[in-house]
Design a protein around this motif. Sequence first.
Motif, short mmCIF file in Angstrom:
data_model
loop_
_atom_site.label_atom_id
_atom_site.label_comp_id
_atom_site.label_asym_id
_atom_site.label_seq_id
_atom_site.Cartn_x
_atom_site.Cartn_y
_atom_site.Cartn_z
N LYS A 29 20.09 27.17 -36.87
CA LYS A 29 19.03 26.21 -37.09
C LYS A 29 19.80 24.67 -36.61
CE LYS A 29 16.51 27.12 -41.36
NZ LYS A 29 16.18 26.83 -42.65
N LEU A 30 21.07 24.68 -36.46
CA LEU A 30 21.88 23.68 -35.93
C LEU A 30 21.73 23.62 -34.47
CD1 LEU A 30 25.04 23.53 -38.08
CD2 LEU A 30 23.00 21.80 -38.35
N VAL A 31 22.09 24.87 -33.81
CA VAL A 31 22.21 25.04 -32.27
C VAL A 31 20.79 24.79 -31.91
CG1 VAL A 31 22.62 26.67 -30.56
CG2 VAL A 31 24.21 26.38 -32.38
N ALA A 32 19.74 25.25 -32.67
CA ALA A 32 18.26 25.32 -32.04
C ALA A 32 17.81 23.80 -32.32
CB ALA A 32 17.47 26.34 -32.93
N GLU A 33 18.31 23.15 -32.75
CA GLU A 33 17.64 21.88 -32.94
C GLU A 33 17.03 20.94 -31.59
OE1 GLU A 33 19.61 19.19 -36.74
OE2 GLU A 33 21.01 19.60 -34.84
N PRO A 34 17.74 21.13 -30.57
CA PRO A 34 16.99 20.56 -29.35
C PRO A 34 15.90 21.34 -28.77
CG PRO A 34 19.55 20.74 -29.14
CD PRO A 34 19.27 21.58 -30.22
N PHE A 35 15.54 22.32 -29.15
CA PHE A 35 14.31 22.92 -29.08
C PHE A 35 12.97 22.05 -29.19
CE2 PHE A 35 16.02 27.58 -29.01
CZ PHE A 35 16.21 27.47 -27.78
N HIS A 36 13.21 20.96 -29.97
CA HIS A 36 11.88 20.25 -30.40
C HIS A 36 11.52 19.48 -29.05
CE1 HIS A 36 15.00 17.03 -30.73
NE2 HIS A 36 13.71 16.04 -30.66
N LEU A 37 12.54 19.33 -28.00
CA LEU A 37 12.10 18.73 -26.98
C LEU A 37 11.39 19.45 -26.00
CD1 LEU A 37 15.70 17.31 -26.00
CD2 LEU A 37 14.14 15.89 -27.13
N LEU A 38 11.08 20.64 -26.18
CA LEU A 38 10.67 21.69 -25.26
C LEU A 38 8.99 21.79 -25.75
CD1 LEU A 38 12.98 24.52 -24.62
CD2 LEU A 38 12.81 22.59 -23.50
N GLY A 39 8.48 21.11 -27.00
CA GLY A 39 7.10 21.26 -27.45
C GLY A 39 6.45 22.53 -27.75
N ALA A 40 5.67 22.83 -27.19
CA ALA A 40 4.78 24.18 -27.44
C ALA A 40 5.54 25.25 -26.39
CB ALA A 40 3.39 24.09 -26.73
N SER A 41 6.57 24.97 -25.65
CA SER A 41 7.06 26.09 -24.83
C SER A 41 8.32 26.37 -25.47
CB SER A 41 7.22 25.65 -23.35
OG SER A 41 8.20 24.40 -23.36
N ALA A 42 8.65 25.80 -26.49
CA ALA A 42 9.96 26.10 -27.09
C ALA A 42 9.95 27.68 -27.63
CB ALA A 42 10.25 25.24 -28.57
N PRO A 43 10.87 28.56 -27.59
CA PRO A 43 10.96 29.70 -28.14
C PRO A 43 10.98 30.02 -29.59
CG PRO A 43 13.00 29.27 -27.43
CD PRO A 43 12.05 28.04 -26.92
N ARG A 44 10.23 31.01 -30.15
CA ARG A 44 9.88 31.26 -31.50
C ARG A 44 10.25 32.70 -31.87
NH1 ARG A 44 7.61 26.41 -32.52
NH2 ARG A 44 5.92 25.54 -30.96
N GLY A 45 10.66 32.69 -33.05
CA GLY A 45 10.66 34.22 -33.82
C GLY A 45 12.17 34.79 -33.09
N ALA A 46 11.70 36.14 -32.43
CA ALA A 46 12.95 36.76 -32.31
C ALA A 46 13.57 36.15 -30.93
CB ALA A 46 12.63 38.25 -31.82
N ALA A 47 12.51 35.48 -30.11
CA ALA A 47 12.99 34.70 -28.84
C ALA A 47 13.85 33.76 -28.91
CB ALA A 47 11.94 34.32 -27.97
N ARG A 48 13.73 32.90 -30.19
CA ARG A 48 14.45 31.67 -30.69
C ARG A 48 15.94 32.47 -30.88
NH1 ARG A 48 13.10 26.58 -33.31
NH2 ARG A 48 14.81 26.12 -34.66
#
Length: 534
Positions: free
Chosen positions: A377-396
Amino acid sequence: MSLLRVENLGLAIGETPILEGVSFAVEPGEVVGLVGESGSGKSMTALSVLDLLPHGSRRTGRIVLDGRDLTTLPERDMVRVRGGAVGMVFQEPMTALNPVMTIGDQVAEVLSVHRAAGRREAHARAADALARVGLPHETVGHDRYPHELSGGQRQRVGIAMATVLKPKLLIADEPTTALDVTTQAQVLSLLRDLVAEEQMGLVLITHDLAVVAQMADRLVILEKGRVVEEGAPRTVFTDPQHAYTRKLIAASAHVPQRAARILSAEPPLLAVENLVRRYPMRRAMPFGPRRWVEAVRGVSLTVAPGESVGIVGESGSGKSTLARAILGLERPDAGRIGVAGRPVDGPRGTDFATRQAMQIVFQDPYGSFDPRQTVEKLVAEPFHLLGASAPRGAARRAAVSEALQSVGLSAGDRDKYIFEFSGGQRQRIAIARALIVRPRLVVLDEPVSALDVTVRAQILDLLADLQARYGLAYLFIAHDLGVVRAITDRVLVMHEGAVVEEGPTQRVLDQPDHPYTRALVAATPRLEAARARG
């Protein structure tokens, strides 16, 4: 008779051995340096002297201070030893000081607790102690609070508290790690003067070999809780006998291999033009005129794609304020900032695409993480900058695993918590978090100042490798000129909010033009000093 004798000291916490057979002595007026990596047992040795050990600790051996075995004293007697016969200066003065007490009251409290003076005399002696460490009431009011002082001033308050009762032994645990080079030189000079004047013994704990080469009369090298080498700095540094000592010396002088930068005709990745940032000062009277201080005064700089630019200067020179404005965390009062051709307009006006293009790695990785969240969760925090294109689930999860592996950690580390890692590993996680959205510019704010020499060398190698692999540009803020020399192409020197000198790093540090730059270079400790000392 030695002032302090540590004889065959052993320490275990639960079933885990921490120290084994540690022995050394300190004479009156002598400076003994305890040197080693994080986890080598330096701080635990000091805490053993004061019997400030974690619950469940078992201590063996003898600790003899001025003829008294401290290991046999009951707690009521050790209370008088702590602060009385033995003073201690901690690494981080902001956490060691009480934020709701004035500095004068905190120094006077030491005298009151030890019943060494009445209230009026305690404050008079506290004022003398503060003046002695360079904080006279006329220039730094003793009614001020710790947050109103600079880092160097707070460390001086800590030294005043530790020495107001004129202890026979002073322990300084990494007292200059977070200080700039000129403030560091002042604090070290102050400690030297106190040792000489009072003939007290000083145990200096540090991972900075250049500092200990300049300060110590004798070195004690610790590895994994054992003394592996001891001797005068000149002997140890010119003819080290143990492989671990040789490893520390090599790491201290380490310069990462950096790929040659190919100059291109591309426009600058970062462009700052005539930046001004000012703050209101506290009013002298409730309805008096408002006064302002300019933290950044007309600063201009550029960073090209793939370039590494350093910013150096004392605390209060404007480095961090400049960095916050570049990152869009503060709105400048004048001037312009552009990243990848897009404007940076402050906290609310900067779009997500611009924020994605630049990320930051902080000095204290532990303080910049939420300890209740997993590494994933800590490393994935900046993904909010990508909006709808942010990876989810297994890709995340796959993206987090890739980011961790790129900084030398394993994919399995994503399910752990930040307290399960060492300082160097935490900094790697901070770098992974900065890289996960593939920025073009990374701002590094003192990223290695709190790390020991071997971990620092590893992080510098990692930064050089990542820059070559991903074409990153770095804005590197540091007070360690050796680190700046190793990792940057160009350097800007800031003083009182303005850039006073800039140019290629080697030229500026080897042939400085401005008097302030020359003062910074002169104040920087050098390991070569040990070879010149008799």
